[in-house]
Design a protein around this motif. Structure first.
Motif, mmCIF file in Angstrom:
data_model
loop_
_atom_site.group_PDB
_atom_site.id
_atom_site.type_symbol
_atom_site.label_atom_id
_atom_site.label_comp_id
_atom_site.label_asym_id
_atom_site.label_seq_id
_atom_site.Cartn_x
_atom_site.Cartn_y
_atom_site.Cartn_z
ATOM 1 N N PHE A 140 0.849 -1.189 0.000
ATOM 2 C CA PHE A 140 0.000 0.000 0.000
ATOM 3 C C PHE A 140 0.881 1.233 0.000
ATOM 4 O O PHE A 140 1.991 1.208 0.538
ATOM 5 C CB PHE A 140 -0.914 0.010 1.232
ATOM 6 N N GLU A 141 0.367 2.309 -0.593
ATOM 7 C CA GLU A 141 1.151 3.539 -0.710
ATOM 8 C C GLU A 141 0.405 4.689 -0.042
ATOM 9 O O GLU A 141 -0.787 4.890 -0.283
ATOM 10 C CB GLU A 141 1.371 3.844 -2.194
ATOM 11 N N ASP A 142 1.111 5.460 0.805
ATOM 12 C CA ASP A 142 0.479 6.611 1.444
ATOM 13 C C ASP A 142 0.454 7.805 0.485
ATOM 14 O O ASP A 142 0.920 7.717 -0.650
ATOM 15 C CB ASP A 142 1.129 6.931 2.797
ATOM 16 N N SER A 143 -0.096 8.914 0.931
ATOM 17 C CA SER A 143 -0.294 10.084 0.069
ATOM 18 C C SER A 143 1.006 10.729 -0.396
ATOM 19 O O SER A 143 0.989 11.544 -1.313
ATOM 20 C CB SER A 143 -1.159 11.122 0.784
ATOM 21 N N GLU A 144 2.134 10.354 0.217
ATOM 22 C CA GLU A 144 3.428 10.919 -0.170
ATOM 23 C C GLU A 144 4.337 9.887 -0.843
ATOM 24 O O GLU A 144 5.527 10.112 -1.009
ATOM 25 C CB GLU A 144 4.093 11.550 1.055
ATOM 26 N N GLY A 145 3.737 8.763 -1.230
ATOM 27 C CA GLY A 145 4.479 7.765 -1.988
ATOM 28 C C GLY A 145 5.250 6.750 -1.170
ATOM 29 O O GLY A 145 5.896 5.875 -1.735
ATOM 30 N N TRP A 146 5.203 6.839 0.164
ATOM 31 C CA TRP A 146 5.875 5.849 1.000
ATOM 32 C C TRP A 146 5.025 4.580 1.024
ATOM 33 O O TRP A 146 3.806 4.639 1.103
ATOM 34 C CB TRP A 146 6.075 6.395 2.414
ATOM 35 N N ARG A 147 5.683 3.439 0.975
ATOM 36 C CA ARG A 147 4.968 2.175 0.842
ATOM 37 C C ARG A 147 5.128 1.274 2.061
ATOM 38 O O ARG A 147 6.188 1.239 2.687
ATOM 39 C CB ARG A 147 5.442 1.437 -0.406
ATOM 40 N N VAL A 148 4.058 0.551 2.350
ATOM 41 C CA VAL A 148 4.016 -0.425 3.437
ATOM 42 C C VAL A 148 3.608 -1.759 2.830
ATOM 43 O O VAL A 148 2.645 -1.830 2.075
ATOM 44 C CB VAL A 148 2.997 -0.014 4.516
ATOM 45 N N VAL A 149 4.349 -2.821 3.169
ATOM 46 C CA VAL A 149 4.014 -4.175 2.732
ATOM 47 C C VAL A 149 3.453 -4.939 3.925
ATOM 48 O O VAL A 149 4.070 -4.972 4.992
ATOM 49 C CB VAL A 149 5.248 -4.922 2.181
ATOM 50 N N LEU A 150 2.301 -5.524 3.743
ATOM 51 C CA LEU A 150 1.739 -6.444 4.717
ATOM 52 C C LEU A 150 2.098 -7.842 4.239
ATOM 53 O O LEU A 150 1.579 -8.316 3.231
ATOM 54 C CB LEU A 150 0.218 -6.273 4.799
ATOM 55 N N CYS A 151 3.006 -8.499 4.947
ATOM 56 C CA CYS A 151 3.574 -9.769 4.503
ATOM 57 C C CYS A 151 3.130 -10.901 5.427
ATOM 58 O O CYS A 151 3.167 -10.763 6.645
ATOM 59 C CB CYS A 151 5.098 -9.655 4.508
ATOM 60 N N TRP A 152 2.729 -12.015 4.830
ATOM 61 C CA TRP A 152 2.248 -13.140 5.632
ATOM 62 C C TRP A 152 3.331 -14.159 5.951
ATOM 63 O O TRP A 152 3.052 -15.181 6.583
ATOM 64 C CB TRP A 152 1.060 -13.831 4.978
ATOM 65 N N LEU A 153 4.562 -13.903 5.584
ATOM 66 C CA LEU A 153 5.645 -14.826 5.907
ATOM 67 C C LEU A 153 6.094 -14.651 7.358
ATOM 68 O O LEU A 153 5.977 -13.576 7.933
ATOM 69 C CB LEU A 153 6.845 -14.578 5.004
ATOM 70 N N GLU A 154 6.645 -15.708 7.917
ATOM 71 C CA GLU A 154 7.221 -15.623 9.246
ATOM 72 C C GLU A 154 8.693 -15.271 9.105
ATOM 73 O O GLU A 154 9.420 -15.897 8.343
ATOM 74 C CB GLU A 154 7.084 -16.972 9.968
ATOM 75 N N TRP A 155 9.131 -14.251 9.800
ATOM 76 C CA TRP A 155 10.543 -13.864 9.788
ATOM 77 C C TRP A 155 11.175 -14.442 11.024
ATOM 78 O O TRP A 155 10.777 -14.147 12.143
ATOM 79 C CB TRP A 155 10.685 -12.337 9.765
ATOM 80 N N THR A 156 12.186 -15.301 10.850
ATOM 81 C CA THR A 156 12.745 -16.030 11.987
ATOM 82 C C THR A 156 14.166 -15.626 12.359
ATOM 83 O O THR A 156 14.732 -16.193 13.270
ATOM 84 C CB THR A 156 12.737 -17.541 11.698
ATOM 85 N N LYS A 157 14.733 -14.686 11.650
ATOM 86 C CA LYS A 157 16.133 -14.313 11.973
ATOM 87 C C LYS A 157 16.182 -12.992 12.707
ATOM 88 O O LYS A 157 15.368 -12.161 12.606
ATOM 89 C CB LYS A 157 16.942 -14.207 10.694
#
Length: 157
Positions: A140-157
């Motif tokens: 998703f992108e905010d009004s100033e072009g910054w992006r957020v990813v909603l990720c369903w992977l588990e990060w284990t490190k």
């Protein structure tokens, strides 16, 4: 001379990512209202800046919040006083479409629920520059072009 030894941290530091914005109301709608982050602190007219600090938790349940996003608005923006050759939008816009804040939610159902919440508030997933993110979540992108990813992977490190 003796070799210097790096100190051993007594605790994991708390991460804060701070960035300017041309509109606190727009970023608060995106990150707080739509994405669901919590407002944990704010300040107004502190040496010419207003700011809002958001976190995934309220920070009171089990100690300090693990990370923060800080958005600041500088009052000279309202007067139109910008560095030579730069407009307000250029000062606050993301440098590229591949500058990402990735939230590893580890649960596809939670990602889908947050995606639905984003859509309810008028935001729609955009195609990621790196196809890896489209394979494992939604961007998703905010009004100033910054992006957020909603990720369903588990990060284990």
């Amino acid at each position: 001379m003796s070799a210097s030894v790096a100190p051993t941290p007594s605790a994991v530091p708390i991460l804060r990512f701070a960035r300017p914005t041309a509109s606190l109301s727009n970023v608060l709608h995106f990150y707080q209202t739509a994405l669901g982050l919590h407002l944990i602190a704010s300040f107004d007219n502190h040496r010419g800046f207003d700011g809002r600090i958001l976190s995934p938790t309220s920070g009171t349940d089990s100690g300090a919040a693990p990370w923060h996003l800080e958005f600041t608005y500088q009052h000279h923006h309202a007067s139109g006083e910008f560095p030579v050759g730069l407009a307000e939008a250029e000062l606050c816009h993301a440098p590229t479409q591949d500058n990402l804040l990735v939230l590893y939610l580890e649960d596809r159902a939670e990602v889908e629920a947050r995606k639905a919440r984003m859509e309810e508030h008028g935001y729609h997933a955009v195609k990621a520059i790196n196809p890896y993110w489209d394979d494992h979540g939604f961007t998703f992108e905010d009004s100033e072009g910054w992006r957020v990813v909603l990720c369903w992977l588990e990060w284990t490190k």
